[in-house]
Motif scaffolding. Structure first.
Motif, PDB file in Angstrom:
ATOM      1  N   ARG A  49     -17.364   2.397   9.491  1.00 53.43           N
ATOM      2  CA  ARG A  49     -16.234   1.630   8.968  1.00 53.43           C
ATOM      3  C   ARG A  49     -15.108   1.516   9.975  1.00 53.43           C
ATOM      4  N   SER A  50     -14.934   2.534  10.799  1.00 55.99           N
ATOM      5  CA  SER A  50     -13.711   2.621  11.595  1.00 55.99           C
ATOM      6  C   SER A  50     -13.868   2.188  13.038  1.00 55.99           C
ATOM      7  N   THR A  51     -15.066   1.845  13.484  1.00 54.63           N
ATOM      8  CA  THR A  51     -15.252   1.593  14.904  1.00 54.63           C
ATOM      9  C   THR A  51     -14.552   0.345  15.399  1.00 54.63           C
ATOM     10  N   THR A  52     -14.691  -0.764  14.682  1.00 54.84           N
ATOM     11  CA  THR A  52     -14.143  -2.029  15.199  1.00 54.84           C
ATOM     12  C   THR A  52     -13.056  -2.625  14.322  1.00 54.84           C
ATOM     13  N   ARG A  53     -13.171  -2.484  13.022  1.00 51.56           N
ATOM     14  CA  ARG A  53     -12.256  -3.216  12.146  1.00 51.56           C
ATOM     15  C   ARG A  53     -10.823  -2.740  12.279  1.00 51.56           C
ATOM     16  N   ARG A  54     -10.611  -1.426  12.310  1.00 50.22           N
ATOM     17  CA  ARG A  54      -9.238  -0.927  12.330  1.00 50.22           C
ATOM     18  C   ARG A  54      -8.516  -1.281  13.630  1.00 50.22           C
ATOM     19  N   PRO A  55      -9.098  -1.062  14.826  1.00 48.64           N
ATOM     20  CA  PRO A  55      -8.390  -1.472  16.041  1.00 48.64           C
ATOM     21  C   PRO A  55      -8.129  -2.973  16.100  1.00 48.64           C
ATOM     22  N   ARG A  56      -9.099  -3.771  15.649  1.00 45.06           N
ATOM     23  CA  ARG A  56      -8.893  -5.219  15.643  1.00 45.06           C
ATOM     24  C   ARG A  56      -7.726  -5.598  14.737  1.00 45.06           C
ATOM     25  N   GLU A  57      -7.676  -5.027  13.542  1.00 52.16           N
ATOM     26  CA  GLU A  57      -6.585  -5.325  12.614  1.00 52.16           C
ATOM     27  C   GLU A  57      -5.243  -4.929  13.211  1.00 52.16           C
ATOM     28  N   ARG A  58      -5.205  -3.787  13.876  1.00 54.81           N
ATOM     29  CA  ARG A  58      -3.926  -3.296  14.400  1.00 54.81           C
ATOM     30  C   ARG A  58      -3.457  -4.093  15.604  1.00 54.81           C
ATOM     31  N   VAL A  59      -4.376  -4.519  16.456  1.00 53.38           N
ATOM     32  CA  VAL A  59      -3.936  -5.294  17.613  1.00 53.38           C
ATOM     33  C   VAL A  59      -3.445  -6.667  17.154  1.00 53.38           C
ATOM     34  N   VAL A  60      -4.075  -7.247  16.137  1.00 48.83           N
ATOM     35  CA  VAL A  60      -3.597  -8.521  15.585  1.00 48.83           C
ATOM     36  C   VAL A  60      -2.201  -8.348  14.994  1.00 48.83           C
ATOM     37  N   GLU A  61      -2.024  -7.277  14.253  1.00 51.02           N
ATOM     38  CA  GLU A  61      -0.718  -7.013  13.642  1.00 51.02           C
ATOM     39  C   GLU A  61       0.349  -6.775  14.703  1.00 51.02           C
ATOM     40  N   LEU A  62       0.014  -6.034  15.740  1.00 44.52           N
ATOM     41  CA  LEU A  62       0.980  -5.715  16.792  1.00 44.52           C
ATOM     42  C   LEU A  62       1.402  -6.969  17.547  1.00 44.52           C
ATOM     43  N   VAL A  63       0.446  -7.798  17.931  1.00 47.84           N
ATOM     44  CA  VAL A  63       0.793  -9.028  18.650  1.00 47.84           C
ATOM     45  C   VAL A  63       1.598  -9.955  17.747  1.00 47.84           C
ATOM     46  N   GLY A  64       1.312  -9.952  16.448  1.00 46.21           N
ATOM     47  CA  GLY A  64       2.120 -10.733  15.511  1.00 46.21           C
ATOM     48  C   GLY A  64       3.558 -10.263  15.469  1.00 46.21           C
ATOM     49  N   HIS A  65       3.753  -8.955  15.449  1.00 43.46           N
ATOM     50  CA  HIS A  65       5.119  -8.421  15.467  1.00 43.46           C
ATOM     51  C   HIS A  65       5.818  -8.746  16.787  1.00 43.46           C
ATOM     52  N   LEU A  66       5.059  -8.755  17.875  1.00 54.98           N
ATOM     53  CA  LEU A  66       5.621  -9.131  19.169  1.00 54.98           C
ATOM     54  C   LEU A  66       6.127 -10.574  19.122  1.00 54.98           C
ATOM     55  N   ALA A  67       5.326 -11.469  18.555  1.00 55.45           N
ATOM     56  CA  ALA A  67       5.738 -12.868  18.454  1.00 55.45           C
ATOM     57  C   ALA A  67       6.961 -13.018  17.552  1.00 55.45           C
ATOM     58  N   GLU A  68       6.988 -12.302  16.427  1.00 58.24           N
ATOM     59  CA  GLU A  68       8.135 -12.373  15.519  1.00 58.24           C
ATOM     60  C   GLU A  68       9.400 -11.855  16.187  1.00 58.24           C
ATOM     61  N   MET A  69       9.274 -10.781  16.944  1.00 58.81           N
ATOM     62  CA  MET A  69      10.435 -10.220  17.622  1.00 58.81           C
ATOM     63  C   MET A  69      11.002 -11.201  18.647  1.00 58.81           C
ATOM     64  N   LEU A  70      10.113 -11.866  19.397  1.00 62.45           N
ATOM     65  CA  LEU A  70      10.579 -12.841  20.382  1.00 62.45           C
ATOM     66  C   LEU A  70      11.232 -14.043  19.702  1.00 62.45           C
ATOM     67  N   THR A  71      10.692 -14.459  18.563  1.00 60.83           N
ATOM     68  CA  THR A  71      11.311 -15.554  17.810  1.00 60.83           C
ATOM     69  C   THR A  71      12.708 -15.161  17.334  1.00 60.83           C
ATOM     70  N   ASP A  72      12.833 -13.961  16.799  1.00 57.42           N
ATOM     71  CA  ASP A  72      14.148 -13.483  16.356  1.00 57.42           C
ATOM     72  C   ASP A  72      15.122 -13.388  17.519  1.00 57.42           C
ATOM     73  N   THR A  73      14.630 -12.946  18.667  1.00 55.28           N
ATOM     74  CA  THR A  73      15.491 -12.841  19.842  1.00 55.28           C
ATOM     75  C   THR A  73      15.999 -14.216  20.262  1.00 55.28           C
ATOM     76  N   ALA A  74      15.107 -15.199  20.304  1.00 54.97           N
ATOM     77  CA  ALA A  74      15.514 -16.551  20.687  1.00 54.97           C
ATOM     78  C   ALA A  74      16.525 -17.127  19.695  1.00 54.97           C
ATOM     79  N   GLN A  75      16.287 -16.927  18.415  1.00 52.53           N
ATOM     80  CA  GLN A  75      17.197 -17.461  17.397  1.00 52.53           C
ATOM     81  C   GLN A  75      18.558 -16.758  17.440  1.00 52.53           C
ATOM     82  N   SER A  76      18.546 -15.468  17.737  1.00 52.33           N
ATOM     83  CA  SER A  76      19.827 -14.755  17.842  1.00 52.33           C
ATOM     84  C   SER A  76      20.642 -15.271  19.016  1.00 52.33           C
TER      85      SER A  76
END
Length: 387
Positions: A182-209
């Motif tokens: 269960r844990s070999t591929t799904r969890r790291p894939r989910e977390r890297v997607v989530e992390l890059v999403g937060h990176l994009a959101e942070m950059l968007t917030d920075t630009a808007q600020s």
């Protein structure tokens, strides 16, 4: 006067002692703890399941009235991370078995007492070392020997306690080999997607600020940027777990193993990208707070970086190649060669961090470091000829 000083010092000591409690309820600290719990939830479930199965086998199948060592051994073994997990489970099981066997022998021959505890510890730990044990196995042998020496066994329970330890270790071994599926591929894939999403959101917030001169949003973006490091630590740990699990899971497919290795290659450039955007967010917050001039073209670069990050997130989520994201990044690299004559220090630092982050994301998308650097020219005269 002296009494007031003493009271002030005492109050200061109390306030200082409460600092960890206050830190613990801050949003960043709570988020970090929640991420740690999420990262360890699968291990917790495995340990609890192993303890239950070990008790059932020893108590209901073998008929042992109080198989204390079966669930304990299973939990201790399954509490280990996947890194060298099977080898360490074998070591722990041997260590527990040695300690239980030596303790039983001494208790049955000499009873319990102070000198028996000393003798059992010395003998059990020495035998573990002679068997080639590391420090973990050696200490487990001594600990289990002490438990046996201080817990008086009933008639006929000596062999059963040793067998209970073996049952617990066997259950842990089986779970360690099968549970990684269960844990070999799904969890790291989910977390890297989530992390890059937060990176994009942070950059968007920075630009808007920057565009709206919103100091509150700039501060929030900076807090998010700092939290990305915690998320990366969790991702790194779960990926290491998955890589180690992939080595010991006999039923894992080759495609799943390849996916684990793919996620592992993303970590170094992602780490560098997070470091760079943290500096970018800090300078953006400083620029907004100090009302420094930031050219619109620089803000556009930050927005373009956010869009490129969002594109990478989409490809990671869809499990498609990251190559298509390179075109936007190369275009942004060309834009970043133009400086503005009125740009102040914070703005120029942000432009530099955009350029560095572009290199990191190009490497993350599949380029070599040399290729990525060639696509980010130092000046307009050194513009990438392929562009």
């Amino acid at each position: 006067m002296n009494g007031d000083r003493e009271r002030a010092r005492a109050t200061g000591r109390v306030v200082h002692a409460l600092d960890p409690l206050r830190d613990g309820i801050r949003p960043v600290a709570l988020r970090a703890r929640a991420l740690r719990l999420r990262a360890r939830a699968w291990l917790i479930l495995q340990a609890a399941t192993g303890a239950t199965i070990a008790w059932f086998l020893a108590h209901d199948v073998l008929g042992h009235p109080l198989p204390f060592f079966a669930p304990i051994t299973a939990m201790v073994c399954l509490g280990l991370t996947y890194e060298d997990r099977l080898r360490r489970i074998v070591e722990l099981t041997i260590g527990v078995a040695i300690g239980v066997a030596i303790g039983d022998l001494f208790v049955n021959s000499f009873g319990t007492g102070l000198w028996q505890i000393l003798a059992v510890c010395v003998v059990a730990m020495s035998l573990a070392v002679l068997a080639g044990a590391g420090q973990l196995l050696m200490m487990q042998a001594g600990i289990q020997g002490v438990i046996i020496t201080t817990l008086v066994a009933g008639d006929g329970e000596a062999l059963s306690r040793w067998l209970d330890a073996a049952v617990g270790g066997g259950v842990a071994m089986v779970i360690a080999m099968l549970a990684p599926l269960r844990s070999t591929t799904r969890r790291p894939r989910e977390r890297v997607v989530e992390l890059v999403g937060h990176l994009a959101e942070m950059l968007t917030d920075t630009a808007q600020s920057l565009r709206n001169r919103d100091a509150g949003r700039a501060v929030r973006a900076l807090e998010t940027a700092r939290g990305l490091s915690t998320e990366l630590d969790v991702l790194r740990a779960s990926t290491a777990e998955a890589v180690a699990a992939a080595r010991v899971a006999p039923l894992l497919s080759g495609a799943s193993r390849a996916e684990v290795r793919e996620i592992q290659t993303l970590l170094p450039p992602l780490d560098l990208a997070i470091r760079n955007v943290r500096v970018l967010a800090r300078r953006a917050e400083a620029a907004v707070t100090a009302d420094e001039f930031v050219p619109d073209t620089y803000i556009d670069m930050v927005e373009a970086l956010a869009e490129a990050s969002a594109t990478i997130q989409e490809h990671l989520a869809d499990r498609t190649p990251l190559g298509p994201a390179q075109e936007d990044l190369v275009h942004l690299a060309r834009q970043s060669t133009w400086s503005h004559p009125r740009a102040e220090l914070s703005a120029e630092v942000m432009r530099a961090q955009v350029r560095s982050t572009v290199v990191d994301l190009l490497v993350l998308s599949g380029m070599t470091l040399t290729e990525a650097r060639q696509r980010v020219p130092s000046t307009r005269e050194e513009m990438d000829p392929e562009g």
